[in-house]
Design an enzyme around this catalytic site. Structure first.
Site, mmCIF file in Angstrom:
data_model
loop_
_atom_site.group_PDB
_atom_site.id
_atom_site.type_symbol
_atom_site.label_atom_id
_atom_site.label_comp_id
_atom_site.label_asym_id
_atom_site.label_seq_id
_atom_site.Cartn_x
_atom_site.Cartn_y
_atom_site.Cartn_z
ATOM 1 C CD GLU A 167 -0.134 -4.377 1.643
ATOM 2 O OE1 GLU A 167 0.382 -5.502 1.703
ATOM 3 O OE2 GLU A 167 0.478 -3.319 1.921
ATOM 4 C CG ASP A 215 -5.785 -0.351 5.147
ATOM 5 O OD1 ASP A 215 -5.572 -1.356 5.850
ATOM 6 O OD2 ASP A 215 -4.917 0.162 4.418
ATOM 7 C CG HIS A 234 -3.507 -2.034 9.207
ATOM 8 N ND1 HIS A 234 -3.769 -2.997 8.252
ATOM 9 C CD2 HIS A 234 -3.183 -2.682 10.351
ATOM 10 C CE1 HIS A 234 -3.606 -4.197 8.802
ATOM 11 N NE2 HIS A 234 -3.252 -4.040 10.064
ATOM 12 C CG HIS A 273 -2.313 0.555 0.850
ATOM 13 N ND1 HIS A 273 -3.429 0.375 1.647
ATOM 14 C CD2 HIS A 273 -2.749 1.292 -0.206
ATOM 15 C CE1 HIS A 273 -4.469 0.978 1.103
ATOM 16 N NE2 HIS A 273 -4.080 1.553 -0.015
ATOM 17 C CG HIS A 333 3.092 -1.671 4.313
ATOM 18 N ND1 HIS A 333 2.474 -2.895 4.207
ATOM 19 C CD2 HIS A 333 3.613 -1.635 5.570
ATOM 20 C CE1 HIS A 333 2.603 -3.565 5.353
ATOM 21 N NE2 HIS A 333 3.297 -2.815 6.176
ATOM 22 C CG ASP A 346 -1.889 1.869 5.641
ATOM 23 O OD1 ASP A 346 -1.533 1.161 6.609
ATOM 24 O OD2 ASP A 346 -2.328 1.390 4.581
ATOM 25 C CG ASP A 358 -5.170 -5.114 5.620
ATOM 26 O OD1 ASP A 358 -6.027 -4.220 5.660
ATOM 27 O OD2 ASP A 358 -3.955 -4.877 5.809
ATOM 28 C CG ASP A 369 -4.712 -3.208 2.670
ATOM 29 O OD1 ASP A 369 -4.880 -4.432 2.592
ATOM 30 O OD2 ASP A 369 -3.697 -2.689 3.182
#
Length: 337
Positions: A306, A151, A153, A128, A168, A155, A263, A261
């Site tokens: 990702e 996401d 996260h 990412h 990332h 980031d 995830d 992303d």
């Protein structure tokens, strides 16, 4: 079924430019650079064409010719000189900053070129950190664009808040210009000066559930709108997407860059990714986000990041790649009926 005619910002014939970016330099786990290859091999190009899009795909971007300059700066971002300041110490933690900066700069130029030709860039990562490049390219072509970041996260670690130095986990801090200015033109930080500026009010998150302490402070300090999985549970995904759009695009007139992303999805849905976190978006919640953004008619760029085929068994890889292709199709107009 599909409907691509609703996109209000792209000329006809509606054209997608698929950019495969097999890059893993923003994080330490091998395999994420194979994600774009698996997505394309799964038939993504034909799937998008079947939706009615004209598709341009010139192969995966090759980064062999992108290498850090030989100026005494090491891979971790510092020279051999003694690290004697807090800034130097922070820079020293960064993993391959010069390589990441140069690769993302190349990606930004590619995205910008396609966007300025009226195409919708779909960037397949890769890690990412690439979003520094994709979003910069979008903002060069559409200076009023907003970003919807899906996401687990945030980031948004800065060079001072990051514990790992993995870039990332930092692209938004560069896009929002939250890092200190480069102390000199030869500084590592100067290599990121090309990154476009995204105003904080034009960023919104959906799906957060694994946010570092420093990132929580950053989100609060800069009043950045974020919808965590708690909000998805509380309001439902339909209401969350509506509220997210109301924040970054209240008049529904700004171009949208959707950065997804995988995830963000629960590991039971997309297991083959580098930093899975349980309690994520369901299959339908992830797809609803993409469908709803398509329905605005304002999508001008899409990232799918990702997917890492090296981190799970063959069936889990197939599942994750299949879901990734499906998310792209939903963002580009595939409907259930």
């Amino acid at each position: 079924m599909s409907s691509i005619s609703s996109n209000n910002l792209l000329p006809s014939p509606k054209t997608v430019a698929i950019l495969g970016c097999p890059f893993s330099g923003g994080q330490p786990k091998p395999g994420v650079d194979k994600g774009p290859i698996h997505l394309v091999q799964a038939g993504l190009i034909n799937q998008v064409e079947e939706l009615g899009w004209r598709v341009i795909f010139d192969g995966h971007h090759q980064f062999e010719d992108v290498s850090p300059p030989s100026n005494g700066i090491q891979v971790n971002g510092t020279s051999d000189a003694v690290v004697d300041t807090a800034l130097d110490a922070s820079i020293a933690r960064l993993r391959s900053p010069l390589l990441v900066a140069q690769v993302c700069k190349s990606v930004a130029s590619a995205v910008q070129a396609h966007a300025e030709m009226g195409r919708l860039p779909v960037t397949l990562g890769g890690d990412h950190s690439l979003a520094m490049g994709t979003i910069s390219g979008t903002l060069r072509a559409y200076d009023q664009a907003c970003v919807i970041w899906i996401d687990a996260h945030a980031d948004i670690n800065t060079i001072h808040s990051t514990d790992t130095g993995n870039i990332h986990g930092m692209p938004l801090s560069f896009l929002l210009k939250l890092n200190p200015p480069a102390p000199s033109p030869d500084s590592v930080l100067a290599k990121f000066d090309w990154v476009s500026h995204l105003p904080a009010e034009r960023l919104v998150y959906i799906g957060l559930r694994d946010v570092d302490k420093g990132e929580k402070e950053i989100l609060k300090k800069h009043n950045i709108k974020a919808f965590s999985m708690h909000d998805v549970d509380r309001y439902g995904i339909g209401k969350v997407v509506e509220m997210a759009l109301d924040h970054v695009n209240p008049q529904r007139d700004r171009p949208i860059h959707l950065s997804f992303d995988v995830d963000a999805l629960d590991p039971s849905v997309a297991p083959s990714t580098g930093t899975p976190v349980r309690g994520g978006l369901t299959f339908r919640e992830g797809h609803y986000i993409c469908e709803a953004i398509h329905e605005t008619g304002l999508l001008v760029a899409l990232d799918l990041m990702e997917v890492n085929p090296a981190l799970a068994d063959a069936e889990s890889v197939r599942q994750t790649v299949t879901v990734g292709c499906s998310l792209v199709r939903s963002a580009l107009g595939e409907t259930l009926l």
